[in-house]
Write an enzyme that holds these catalytic residues in place. Structure first.
Site, PDB file in Angstrom:
ATOM      1  N   PRO A 376       0.873  -1.280   0.105  1.00 50.65           N
ATOM      2  CA  PRO A 376      -0.116   0.036  -0.198  1.00 50.65           C
ATOM      3  C   PRO A 376       0.875   1.412  -0.088  1.00 50.65           C
ATOM      4  O   PRO A 376       1.947   1.144   0.558  1.00 50.65           O
ATOM      5  CB  PRO A 376      -0.765  -0.109   1.482  1.00 50.65           C
ATOM      6  CG  PRO A 376      -0.823  -1.409   2.048  1.00 50.65           C
ATOM      7  CD  PRO A 376       0.702  -2.104   1.192  1.00 50.65           C
ATOM      8  N   GLY A 379       1.878   4.435  -4.674  1.00 51.18           N
ATOM      9  CA  GLY A 379       1.336   5.059  -5.823  1.00 51.18           C
ATOM     10  C   GLY A 379       0.976   4.256  -6.870  1.00 51.18           C
ATOM     11  O   GLY A 379       0.801   4.874  -7.905  1.00 51.18           O
ATOM     12  N   THR A 381      -2.653   3.863  -7.150  1.00 52.59           N
ATOM     13  CA  THR A 381      -3.611   4.535  -7.787  1.00 52.59           C
ATOM     14  C   THR A 381      -3.370   5.869  -8.336  1.00 52.59           C
ATOM     15  O   THR A 381      -3.788   6.095  -9.274  1.00 52.59           O
ATOM     16  CB  THR A 381      -4.628   4.842  -6.404  1.00 52.59           C
ATOM     17  OG1 THR A 381      -4.573   3.690  -5.596  1.00 52.59           O
ATOM     18  CG2 THR A 381      -5.881   5.410  -6.718  1.00 52.59           C
ATOM     19  N   SER A 742      11.041 -19.446   3.376  1.00 58.81           N
ATOM     20  CA  SER A 742      12.497 -18.858   3.394  1.00 58.81           C
ATOM     21  C   SER A 742      13.097 -18.404   4.886  1.00 58.81           C
ATOM     22  O   SER A 742      13.861 -17.860   4.775  1.00 58.81           O
ATOM     23  CB  SER A 742      12.107 -17.432   2.599  1.00 58.81           C
ATOM     24  OG  SER A 742      11.084 -16.555   3.437  1.00 58.81           O
ATOM     25  N   LYS A 785      12.398  -7.614   0.482  1.00 54.49           N
ATOM     26  CA  LYS A 785      12.984  -8.133   1.773  1.00 54.49           C
ATOM     27  C   LYS A 785      14.630  -7.362   1.937  1.00 54.49           C
ATOM     28  O   LYS A 785      14.681  -6.828   3.109  1.00 54.49           O
ATOM     29  CB  LYS A 785      13.564  -9.520   1.518  1.00 54.49           C
ATOM     30  CG  LYS A 785      12.310 -10.384   1.712  1.00 54.49           C
ATOM     31  CD  LYS A 785      12.716 -11.970   1.712  1.00 54.49           C
ATOM     32  CE  LYS A 785      11.497 -12.725   1.749  1.00 54.49           C
ATOM     33  NZ  LYS A 785      12.244 -14.100   1.541  1.00 54.49           N
TER      34      LYS A 785
HETATM   35  P1  ADP Z   1      -1.497   2.659  -3.526  1.00 54.77           P
HETATM   36  O1  ADP Z   1      -2.673   2.906  -4.581  1.00 54.77           O
HETATM   37  O2  ADP Z   1      -0.408   2.084  -4.275  1.00 54.77           O
HETATM   38  O3  ADP Z   1      -1.850   2.166  -2.216  1.00 54.77           O
HETATM   39  P2  ADP Z   1      -1.673   5.838  -3.813  1.00 54.77           P
HETATM   40  O4  ADP Z   1      -1.584   5.641  -5.092  1.00 54.77           O
HETATM   41  O5  ADP Z   1      -3.024   6.015  -2.949  1.00 54.77           O
HETATM   42  O6  ADP Z   1      -0.848   4.545  -3.114  1.00 54.77           O
HETATM   43  O7  ADP Z   1      -0.295   6.410  -3.125  1.00 54.77           O
HETATM   44  C1  ADP Z   1      -0.422   7.327  -1.710  1.00 54.77           C
HETATM   45  C2  ADP Z   1      -0.063   8.547  -1.808  1.00 54.77           C
HETATM   46  O8  ADP Z   1       1.564   8.613  -2.151  1.00 54.77           O
HETATM   47  C3  ADP Z   1      -0.269   9.331  -2.916  1.00 54.77           C
HETATM   48  O9  ADP Z   1      -0.678  10.726  -2.638  1.00 54.77           O
HETATM   49  C4  ADP Z   1       0.834   9.454  -4.012  1.00 54.77           C
HETATM   50  O10 ADP Z   1       0.473  10.709  -4.665  1.00 54.77           O
HETATM   51  C5  ADP Z   1       2.140   9.432  -2.992  1.00 54.77           C
HETATM   52  N1  ADP Z   1       2.880   8.616  -3.890  1.00 54.77           N
HETATM   53  C6  ADP Z   1       3.066   7.423  -3.829  1.00 54.77           C
HETATM   54  N2  ADP Z   1       4.179   7.237  -4.606  1.00 54.77           N
HETATM   55  C7  ADP Z   1       4.669   8.246  -5.170  1.00 54.77           C
HETATM   56  C8  ADP Z   1       5.586   8.759  -5.988  1.00 54.77           C
HETATM   57  N3  ADP Z   1       6.616   7.774  -6.451  1.00 54.77           N
HETATM   58  N4  ADP Z   1       6.029   9.780  -6.319  1.00 54.77           N
HETATM   59  C9  ADP Z   1       4.779  10.841  -5.777  1.00 54.77           C
HETATM   60  N5  ADP Z   1       3.924  10.654  -5.038  1.00 54.77           N
HETATM   61  C10 ADP Z   1       3.928   9.490  -4.601  1.00 54.77           C
END
Ligand code: ADP
Length: 851
Positions: A376, A379, A381, A742, A785
């Site tokens: 989670p 990024g 989503t 593992s 890991k």
């Molecule tokens: P997921 O869907 O993987 O659970 P989200 O897309 O909801 O995660 O991301 C959570 C927050 O982290 C969002 O506000 C997103 O913009 C930010 N975020 C995650 N990865 C990055 C990244 N590589 N660059 C910029 N912002 C990121």
């Protein structure tokens, strides 16, 4: 007396004694029977009787049956109601009793009590007889006036009620059809009256007297209703007016209001029909809609189906059958958008660009559905959202976590009360175009239930061969989903149904390193948080060391979600300070504070007095910008949640650090062992799966067979490690189920440390599957890991030799921080895990993996 046409009740009647309610002729009453005499009456008369006559009983009001049948009967009320027992229901709970449903026939008077036990029986005289009144001319005249007056009041009362309620309408008809003599009794039992009043009516044997007594009761009820209507809200007043006017209209046959209503309604339906005809729905859908609107026109508005059909038609009109946004795909621009929105995640961005490029070259791509799999907050989503942005398409997220009903995807059939379309059709209605980007979030958390398998329903949605004619149960006509771009996200592929997984192209999104997180925080998260909280960089400064502090001491995650939350908390706290001291101008010299090393100095030397933690002079507004240092962090976020506890926990033999993979990213895992006197038993605790237990047994067997080589002894110095010894292996965080092969090397190392009395190096973590011959086999999730070990501040990582290739995926700066030991066999693992190696007594031939 006896008249051929009149019904005669028996002259001997068994008596049911009631106390709480009064049964009037013409009405029905449910009464509970539990006293001895009444029970006897029910048992021997009603339940055993076979003739219709035997179901006629005398109901005596205002007389309670004694609780014991030895007691004498009290004085019986003189007048009662002969009644027909219509239903008897028996029950044993809470005590044996019967519930009787009785309908009153006519009044009677007790002439003589014939017997008292087991239930009272009396000789009776029937009082209500039709002939008596009609024969009496003088009274008829008088009665005529009275009954007319009574009838008028009764009609007035009934028409004040809502005639659309079927029971009320029926009552209105009854008023006209019933003989007038029956009305006082019936109305008295309907309107609000006390038992005492009912008793008086029952006792009023003369009809004239009965009319006279009932009229005031009717008038009282009418007045009460009037008052109630006045106090109601105006809207309800209107409703009542409609109700009150209706009967008049019926008489005058000129129903103006009704016409108006119908006209209005008709207009609406015509509008709807027009909309349907001008909408661009498919031919099949148009046919269905026109048929439905034809039905709608014929339907009365009050019918529940009217609303259902109308809602359906409205949805059909609203759906974007042919409406789409124009794709503006330009790969260079897409690359810029992706790069601007997201730091790092190169592999993912590369694959997404490839995908978009192919779309650009070949329109109408029936390509695979992309599925981003990772912990989670990494990024997934947000990348989906960026894809929609690059394509200029609408974006809609469909959360599938916990969905266990296939109707959630495919909708409920319209026969069902509360039926509605599924999430796909609903989503299309929300976005209003037929080519949005749909993000199917958390496909790995779909559940199955009795209501069908939502994953199976999703198959149809995702299959490019089928989804051009997706049929939602609610719509019941096909809708073309082929223009929709589906992207799925999941935490793990393990729980995605195989058939669904087969239709998707999985792109792994691993967690971030600390450095990446710092960059993401400073490039994306902090500016976003500042904006959300109405702060500017002139008001708050978060140096990189502080971010690192938050990452290492307040969060332990693969993604950046908790980090984002913590930054949010800091911004909130600062917002309070800023609001408090808003009148004070920001000091420009404070804004010059640098980042990195300079900043560290700054914090240690003079940040404290001006930091947010400084509560000494709260009255003074803080100086700007507010610098978030470690003191401020502690103030806002509380004491650090994660300490670098690793070395503390490795200060005695029998502890080793393993590396585990979970859907939430990699994790370090402590393995603890202890030994005690016993009979050679192995105890395992910490919610282990079968594979993990097997690894433990394998590890012990291998150590026992190699005890001599490594000079491992039990407490009494014997090489048979389990001789008089019990071993307990524990995997802390017992609330989490752990499984997988593992942990093998970690268990061996931990036990080797226990039996040798030596400490495992405190900066070493390891992972690898073992065999009975002491080989180390490769495992999965190496990148996650390694990142977990890096997060935890470990320096050396032992991984299986055949996992060497996986190291390439790891960022260079992480690799630089760590030393990797590639182990092909357990000898190598032990040598690397203990300071100064783990000496083998007489070195036999070196065992090498031949795999
Ligand atoms: P997921 O869907 O993987 O659970 P989200 O897309 O909801 O995660 O991301 C959570 C927050 O982290 C969002 O506000 C997103 O913009 C930010 N975020 C995650 N990865 C990055 C990244 N590589 N660059 C910029 N912002 C990121």
């Amino acid at each position: 007396m006896a008249a051929g046409s009149a019904i005669q009740i028996p002259t001997r009647l068994p008596l049911l004694l009631t106390h709480e309610s009064v049964l009037l002729p013409g009405s029905t009453m449910r009464t509970s029977v539990d006293s001895p005499r009444n029970m006897q009456l029910v048992r021997s008369r009603l339940l055993k009787g076979t003739s219709l006559r035997s179901t006629i009983i005398g109901v005596i009001p205002n007389t309670s049956d004694p609780t014991s049948d030895c007691d004498d009967l009290p004085n019986l009320h003189r007048i009662g109601t002969a009644a027909l027992a219509v239903q008897v229901v028996g029950s044993n709970w809470p005590k044996p009793h019967y519930t009787l449903l009785v309908t009153g026939l006519c009044r009677f008077q007790i002439l003589q009590l014939l017997k008292e036990k087991p239930y009272p029986v009396a000789e009776v005289q029937q009082l209500d007889r039709l002939e008596q009144f009609t024969n009496d001319h003088k009274s008829e005249e008088e009665l005529g006036e009275l009954s007319e007056q009574f009838y008028k009041y009764a009609v007035q009362l009934v028409e004040m009620l809502d005639l659309s309620v079927p029971a009320v309408a029926k009552l209105r008809r009854l008023l006209d059809n019933l003989p007038r003599e029956a009305l006082p009794d019936i109305l008295t039992s309907i309107i609000r009256t006390t038992n005492q009043e009912k008793l008086q009516i029952l006792d009023a044997v003369r009809l004239e007297e009965r009319f006279k007594m009932t009229i005031p009761l009717l008038v009282r009820q009418i007045e009460g209703l009037k008052l109630l209507q006045k106090t109601r809200k105006p809207k309800q007043d209107d409703d009542k007016r409609v109700v009150a006017i209706r009967p008049n209209r019926r008489i005058s046959h000129g129903s103006i209001m009704e016409d108006e209503e119908e006209e209005e309604d008709h207009d609406d339906v015509v509008m709807l029909e027009k909309k349907i005809r001008t909408s661009s729905m498919s031919e099949q859908a148009l046919k269905v809609c026109l048929k439905e609107i034809k039905r709608l026109k014929k339907m009365p508005q009050s019918m529940p189906e009217y609303a259902l059909t109308r809602n359906y038609l409205e949805l059909m009109v609203e759906l974007p059958w042919n409406k789409s946004t124009k794709d503006r795909l330009e790969i260079r621009a897409a690359r810029i958008v992706l790069d601007n929105d997201h730091y790092a995640m190169e592999k993912l961005k590369k694959r997404v660009l490839e995908y978009l490029a192919v779309r650009q070259l070949k329109n109408n791509l029936k390509g695979p559905i992309l599925c981003f799999v990772g912990p989670p907050g990494v990024g997934k989503t947000s990348v989906g959202r960026s894809i929609a942005k690059t394509l200029g398409r609408e974006f809609h997220r469909i959360a599938l976590g916990g969905v266990c009903d296939q109707s959630d995807i495919r909708g409920h059939r319209r026969t069902y009360v509360g039926s509605m379309p599924g999430r796909i059709i609903n989503g299309l209605k929300t976005v209003g175009v037929n080519n949005p980007v749909f993000l199917l979030d958390e496909v790995d958390k779909l559940a199955k239930s009795l209501q069908g398998d939502p994953a199976a329903a999703l198959l149809e949605v995702l299959d490019p061969e089928q989804n051009h004619s997706f049929t939602d149960h609610y719509l019941n006509v096909a809708f073309d989903l082929s223009q929709v771009l589906f992207i799925a996200t999941a935490n793990t592929t393990a729980t995605i149904p195989p058939a669904l997984l087969d239709r998707m192209e999985v792109i792994q999104v691993p967690g971030y390193t600390q450095e990446e997180k710092i960059e993401i925080a400073h490039r994306h998260l902090i500016p976003k948080q500042l904006e959300q909280h109405g702060l500017t960089p002139q008001q708050i400064q978060i140096p990189q060391v502080t971010t690192l502090g938050i990452i290492t001491r307040y969060t332990r995650e693969a993604g950046v979600r908790a980090l984002d939350r913590k930054l949010g908390a800091i911004c909130r706290a600062v917002a309070v300070k800023v609001a408090e001291g808003q009148h004070k101008e920001p000091k420009p010299d404070r804004a010059e504070v640098g980042e990195g090393e300079d900043c560290k100095e700054h914090i240690t030397e003079d940040a404290k007095p001006e930091s947010i933690s400084d509560t000494a002079d709260l009255a003074l507004p803080p100086e700007m910008p507010i610098l978030i240092d470690f003191h401020a962090l502690k103030d806002i976020l509380g004491p650090p949640m994660y300490d670098m506890e690793v070395s503390e926990r490795l200060n005695q033999p029998g502890v080793a650090i393993g590396l585990a993979w979970t859907p939430l990213g990699g994790e370090i895992m402590f393995v603890e062992a202890s030994r005690m006197d016993g009979e050679g038993q192995l105890t395992l605790t910490g919610q282990l799966g079968a594979v993990m237990k097997e690894s433990a047994h394998l590890a012990i067997s291998w150590l026992r067979s190699n005890a001599k080589r490594y000079q491992l002894t039990n407490a009494s110095g014997s090489f048979d490690l389990l001789d008089n010894t019990d071993i307990h292996l524990h995997f802390p965080a017992g609330a989490v189920t752990k499984d997988g092969p593992s942990a093998g090397v970690t268990i061996v190392t931990c036990l080797a440390s226990l039996f040798s009395g030596r400490l495992v190096c405190s900066d070493v973590a390891m992972t690898g599957e073992i065999t009975l011959r002491g080989l180390v086999l490769p495992v999965g999730g190496i990148k996650d890991k390694v990142l977990a070990a890096h997060r935890a501040g470990l320096k050396r990582i032992i991984i299986p030799q055949r996992n060497e290739k996986d190291l390439e995926e790891i960022a260079v700066h992480v690799r630089q921080d760590l030393t990797f030991v590639l182990a092909g066999c357990l000898d190598e693992v032990l040598n690397a895990a203990f300071d100064g190696g783990f000496a083998v007594k007489a070195r036999v031939e070196h065992l090498n993996s031949k795999l």
